[in-house]
Design a protein around this motif. Structure first.
Motif, PDB file in Angstrom:
ATOM      1  N   HIS A 196       0.725  -1.262   0.061  1.00 59.28           N
ATOM      2  CA  HIS A 196       0.186   0.115   0.087  1.00 59.28           C
ATOM      3  C   HIS A 196       0.875   1.282   0.000  1.00 59.28           C
ATOM      4  O   HIS A 196       0.458   2.224  -0.652  1.00 59.28           O
ATOM      5  N   ILE A 197       1.910   1.157   0.795  1.00 58.09           N
ATOM      6  CA  ILE A 197       2.716   2.543   1.032  1.00 58.09           C
ATOM      7  C   ILE A 197       3.478   2.943  -0.190  1.00 58.09           C
ATOM      8  O   ILE A 197       3.764   4.274  -0.260  1.00 58.09           O
ATOM      9  N   VAL A 198       3.709   2.166  -1.459  1.00 56.58           N
ATOM     10  CA  VAL A 198       3.862   2.558  -2.689  1.00 56.58           C
ATOM     11  C   VAL A 198       2.832   2.522  -3.754  1.00 56.58           C
ATOM     12  O   VAL A 198       3.277   2.676  -4.887  1.00 56.58           O
ATOM     13  N   ASP A 199       1.739   2.219  -3.441  1.00 52.91           N
ATOM     14  CA  ASP A 199       0.567   2.065  -4.301  1.00 52.91           C
ATOM     15  C   ASP A 199       0.800   1.283  -5.550  1.00 52.91           C
ATOM     16  O   ASP A 199       0.757   1.698  -6.608  1.00 52.91           O
ATOM     17  N   TYR A 200       1.305   0.202  -5.448  1.00 53.83           N
ATOM     18  CA  TYR A 200       1.764  -0.612  -6.247  1.00 53.83           C
ATOM     19  C   TYR A 200       1.295  -2.213  -6.039  1.00 53.83           C
ATOM     20  O   TYR A 200       1.496  -2.678  -5.157  1.00 53.83           O
ATOM     21  N   PHE A 201       0.744  -2.944  -7.127  1.00 50.74           N
ATOM     22  CA  PHE A 201       0.652  -4.341  -7.034  1.00 50.74           C
ATOM     23  C   PHE A 201       1.558  -5.086  -7.534  1.00 50.74           C
ATOM     24  O   PHE A 201       1.641  -4.977  -8.797  1.00 50.74           O
ATOM     25  N   LEU A 202       2.172  -5.829  -6.731  1.00 48.41           N
ATOM     26  CA  LEU A 202       3.279  -6.551  -7.298  1.00 48.41           C
ATOM     27  C   LEU A 202       2.732  -7.795  -8.200  1.00 48.41           C
ATOM     28  O   LEU A 202       3.635  -8.353  -8.888  1.00 48.41           O
ATOM     29  N   LEU A 203       1.722  -8.610  -7.570  1.00 43.43           N
ATOM     30  CA  LEU A 203       1.017  -9.586  -8.466  1.00 43.43           C
ATOM     31  C   LEU A 203      -0.186  -9.042  -8.987  1.00 43.43           C
ATOM     32  O   LEU A 203      -1.015  -8.390  -8.044  1.00 43.43           O
ATOM     33  N   ASN A 204      -0.316  -9.012 -10.140  1.00 36.80           N
ATOM     34  CA  ASN A 204      -1.599  -8.511 -10.874  1.00 36.80           C
ATOM     35  C   ASN A 204      -1.745  -8.875 -12.185  1.00 36.80           C
ATOM     36  O   ASN A 204      -1.067  -8.605 -13.143  1.00 36.80           O
ATOM     37  N   TYR A 205      -2.938  -9.403 -12.628  1.00 36.02           N
ATOM     38  CA  TYR A 205      -3.260  -9.732 -13.794  1.00 36.02           C
ATOM     39  C   TYR A 205      -4.783  -9.680 -14.233  1.00 36.02           C
ATOM     40  O   TYR A 205      -5.467  -9.501 -13.371  1.00 36.02           O
ATOM     41  N   GLY A 206      -5.124  -9.209 -15.285  1.00 38.91           N
ATOM     42  CA  GLY A 206      -6.414  -8.698 -15.715  1.00 38.91           C
ATOM     43  C   GLY A 206      -6.297  -7.509 -16.376  1.00 38.91           C
ATOM     44  O   GLY A 206      -5.312  -7.271 -17.370  1.00 38.91           O
ATOM     45  N   ASP A 207      -7.080  -6.513 -16.489  1.00 38.95           N
ATOM     46  CA  ASP A 207      -7.083  -5.350 -16.711  1.00 38.95           C
ATOM     47  C   ASP A 207      -7.482  -5.275 -18.182  1.00 38.95           C
ATOM     48  O   ASP A 207      -7.705  -4.164 -18.695  1.00 38.95           O
ATOM     49  N   ASN A 208      -7.349  -6.302 -19.027  1.00 36.45           N
ATOM     50  CA  ASN A 208      -7.569  -6.331 -20.422  1.00 36.45           C
ATOM     51  C   ASN A 208      -9.029  -7.430 -20.589  1.00 36.45           C
ATOM     52  O   ASN A 208      -9.283  -7.954 -19.682  1.00 36.45           O
ATOM     53  N   ILE A 209      -9.292  -7.065 -21.844  1.00 33.46           N
ATOM     54  CA  ILE A 209     -10.503  -7.950 -22.144  1.00 33.46           C
ATOM     55  C   ILE A 209     -10.069  -9.449 -22.192  1.00 33.46           C
ATOM     56  O   ILE A 209      -9.230  -9.833 -22.870  1.00 33.46           O
TER      57      ILE A 209
END
Length: 373
Positions: free
Chosen positions: A109-122
């Motif tokens: 949270h303190i750097v506002d970044y998801f280190l693991l993150n998939y999705g966001d596309n169709i």
């Protein structure tokens, strides 16, 4: 929040920054994913709201999700728009979905970044497939989004596999995210791959502390977090490696989060390389049930093969009104003072923004709200 099958949740932040004469209200950092420590350093305004309505028909549960977002002066965008179904007899726990969906696994949270993150596309996929006490998620994606598509001559596709709930030791669990990318008319070729390992440990050293360790690598047009990397047909991919460790704690009125991380990036065609180091933390102390003192300290460096080393440090003090003494209690209303210092190399590299006119320091004073529900 859920009422009679209707879900309403979201996130928003905003507020005034009082002492800016050149338009720089925050987002002061060296450019690495783990290098923008956010308390008193955001200076933006935005909101994203998710609406979901659940139904059940003949034993099948299904719901429709839609999330619009508005940040700054930009247009309203579609962040999520998908349908999910579950309760099928052949796999009651599995949840099938199609559309544009966020699949954000783990952030710091303190750097506002998801280190693991998939999705966001169709795309389309399934989550929560039971596999011997573990859970498996699978997803396939195009490079398109709800609000726009890639150029006609540029194609991209991505496959992700997410295996979670892997028991490793008492209180410890491992999660593995795999990424494979293909496409055509991409700069430097259209392929890419990535592997992320995340180990989470409860009661780390003390009962009040939890710890998360990340080991990640990617190449080509696969981004290190699990998404696409540079698939608009104008930029090459890159090779990245990252090791990071984050701790969270709450002991009575004292809570917080800290991170240490190191990441390397090397562009596929130009060979331009960066090596980023980050160390920082935020602590909160509840003076009363509804008033907290916050402090965030950080130091970051960026080393490259094309110029001198960049260095930046930041300190923020804030007082916050909150609903409880917990570090994660939101909403918070904060009055903050931030002091940022950087060296001349960082000023030159960021001459278009916070380093304009050779500046090597800045003080920000403002009021901010942050809320999620």
């Amino acid at each position: 929040m859920e009422v009679a099958g209707f879900e309403f949740n979201g996130y928003s932040r905003g507020g005034p920054v009082f002492n800016h004469s050149d338009g720089v209200k925050g987002h002061i950092g060296l450019g690495g994913e783990l290098q923008m420590f956010r308390l008193g350093n955001e200076g933006d305004n935005g909101i994203e709201v998710n609406f979901a309505r659940g139904f059940e028909t003949n034993g099948i549960k299904w719901k429709v999700n839609y999330m619009p977002a508005k940040w700054g002066s930009g247009d309203i965008s579609t962040e999520q728009a998908y349908v999910e179904m579950s309760g099928f007899s052949f796999s009651p726990e599995a949840k099938f979905w199609a559309g544009q969906r966020r699949l954000r696994i783990q952030d710091v949270h303190i750097v506002d970044y998801f280190l693991l993150n998939y999705g966001d596309n169709i795309g389309a996929g399934v989550t929560d497939i039971p596999v011997g006490g573990m859970k498996l998620g699978l997803g396939v994606f195009t490079g398109d989004k709800f609000d726009g598509n890639l150029p006609n001559d540029v194609k991209a596709h991505r496959f992700n596999a997410d295996l979670s709930e892997i028991n490793t030791n008492p209180g410890g669990k491992l999660r593995v995210l795999l990424t494979a990318v293909g496409g055509k008319n991409q700069v430097g070729g259209g392929s890419g791959s990535g592997v992320s390992l995340m180990h989470t440990q409860k009661e780390f050293l003390l009962p009040s502390i939890s710890n998360t360790l990340f080991l990640q690598t990617s190449r080509g047009h696969a981004r290190i977090d699990g998404e696409f990397e540079s698939i608009d047909g104008t930029r090459a991919g890159r090779r990245s490696t990252r090791i990071a460790d984050s701790i969270n704690w709450q002991s009575g009125p004292f809570g917080g989060q800290a991170i240490i991380g190191y990441q390397t990036n090397k562009a596929d065609l130009t060979g331009v390389e960066t090596k980023d180091f980050s160390l920082g933390g935020r602590g909160s102390y509840a003076v009363t049930q509804n008033f907290k003192m916050l402090a965030e300290l950080s130091t970051t460096t960026r080393k490259g093969n094309t110029g001198p080393d960049q260095r930046l440090s930041k300190a923020t003090l804030a007082g916050a009104l909150a609903l409880s003494e917990d570090f994660w209690s939101r909403p918070e209303l904060r009055l903050y003072v931030t002091k940022v210092n950087w060296n001349q190399a960082a000023a030159v590299a960021n001459a278009a923004t916070f380093g304009a006119n050779g500046k090597t320091s800045r003080t920000l004073v403002g009021v901010q709200y942050e809320v999620w529900w």
